[in-house]
Design an enzyme around this catalytic site. Structure first.
Site, PDB file in Angstrom:
ATOM      1  N   LYS A 136       1.430   5.184   0.323  1.00 22.29           N
ATOM      2  CA  LYS A 136       2.573   6.047   0.339  1.00 22.29           C
ATOM      3  C   LYS A 136       3.170   6.171   1.664  1.00 22.29           C
ATOM      4  O   LYS A 136       4.259   6.313   1.906  1.00 22.29           O
ATOM      5  CB  LYS A 136       2.239   7.411  -0.111  1.00 22.29           C
TER       6      LYS A 136
ATOM      7  N   ASP B 220      -4.586  -0.257  11.304  1.00 20.74           N
ATOM      8  CA  ASP B 220      -5.559   0.308  12.040  1.00 20.74           C
ATOM      9  C   ASP B 220      -6.751  -0.678  12.006  1.00 20.74           C
ATOM     10  O   ASP B 220      -6.750  -1.373  12.811  1.00 20.74           O
ATOM     11  CB  ASP B 220      -6.191   1.696  11.041  1.00 20.74           C
TER      12      ASP B 220
END
Ligand code: PRP
Length: 187
Positions: free
Chosen positions: A50, A110
């Protein structure tokens, strides 16, 4: 300026890392570059739900050439906030991408594990080209080498929220990117 209330009733937000204004300017720059680079190619933005939803919407509006968008939902974190490397596709693209110029839009890279899996899956479908546009990148955390053609901001290894990014599903609607007080959230 931090929004303490009602967005942050518990005072979890620590400071603004990237302001509303800086986000707007950078997204416009990325949109301009993409519009130049993909002129005549009718690119397909693939936004990863999302977290990328706000960025992808703003980026789409900053792109001035014909362009379409589709969405994928994947689960990247096994538990807590660490990527497990186990990635599942929860919602796939609506249409085949064979021969299309695909630009994956992510909110943050990340460890790179999520994107690594996703790019593998998309590459196997025969796109004409496959590139990545990430709003944020944490170079210190990278575990796999990912070539991101477009990166909005390289940031330090801090837990960040806002502009689509969440802490336990909260804060996605903030207009800026903020650091959180990590001692005050359950990681
Ligand atoms: C976040 C982010 C990337 C992924 C990056 O998604 O949107 O997809 O983690 O982490 P990695 O590079 O270490 O793999 P998250 O699982 O938090 O889901 P969300 O986008 O629905 O918030």
């Amino acid at each position: 300026m931090l929004t303490r209330s009602p967005a942050d009733p518990d005072g979890i937000l620590e400071g603004v890392l990237i302001s509303d204004d800086d986000l707007r300017k950078r997204v416009q720059e990325l949109g301009d570059r993409i519009s130049r680079d993909y002129e005549g190619l009718d690119p397909l933005l693939v936004a990863v739900l999302k977290g990328a939803v706000i960025f992808a919407g703003d980026l789409l509006r900053a792109i001035t050439i014909p362009c379409s968008i589709d969405f994928m939902a994947i689960s990247s974190y096994g538990s807590g906030t660490e990527s497990s490397g186990v990635v599942r596709i929860l919602k796939d693209l609506d249409a085949p991408i064979e021969g299309r110029h695909v630009l994956v839009v992510e909110d943050i890279v990340d460890s790179g594990l999520t994107l690594s899996y996703l790019l593998g899956s998309l590459a196997s479908r025969g796109p004409a080209s496959l590139e990545v546009c990430a709003l944020l990148a944490k170079p210190d955390r990278r575990e796999v080498d990912i070539a991101c053609r477009y990166v909005g901001f390289e940031i330090p290894n801090r837990f960040v929220v806002g502009y689509g990014l969440d802490a336990d599903e909260q804060f996605r609607g903030l207009r800026y990117v903020a650091t959180v007080d990590e001692s005050r959230i359950a990681l």
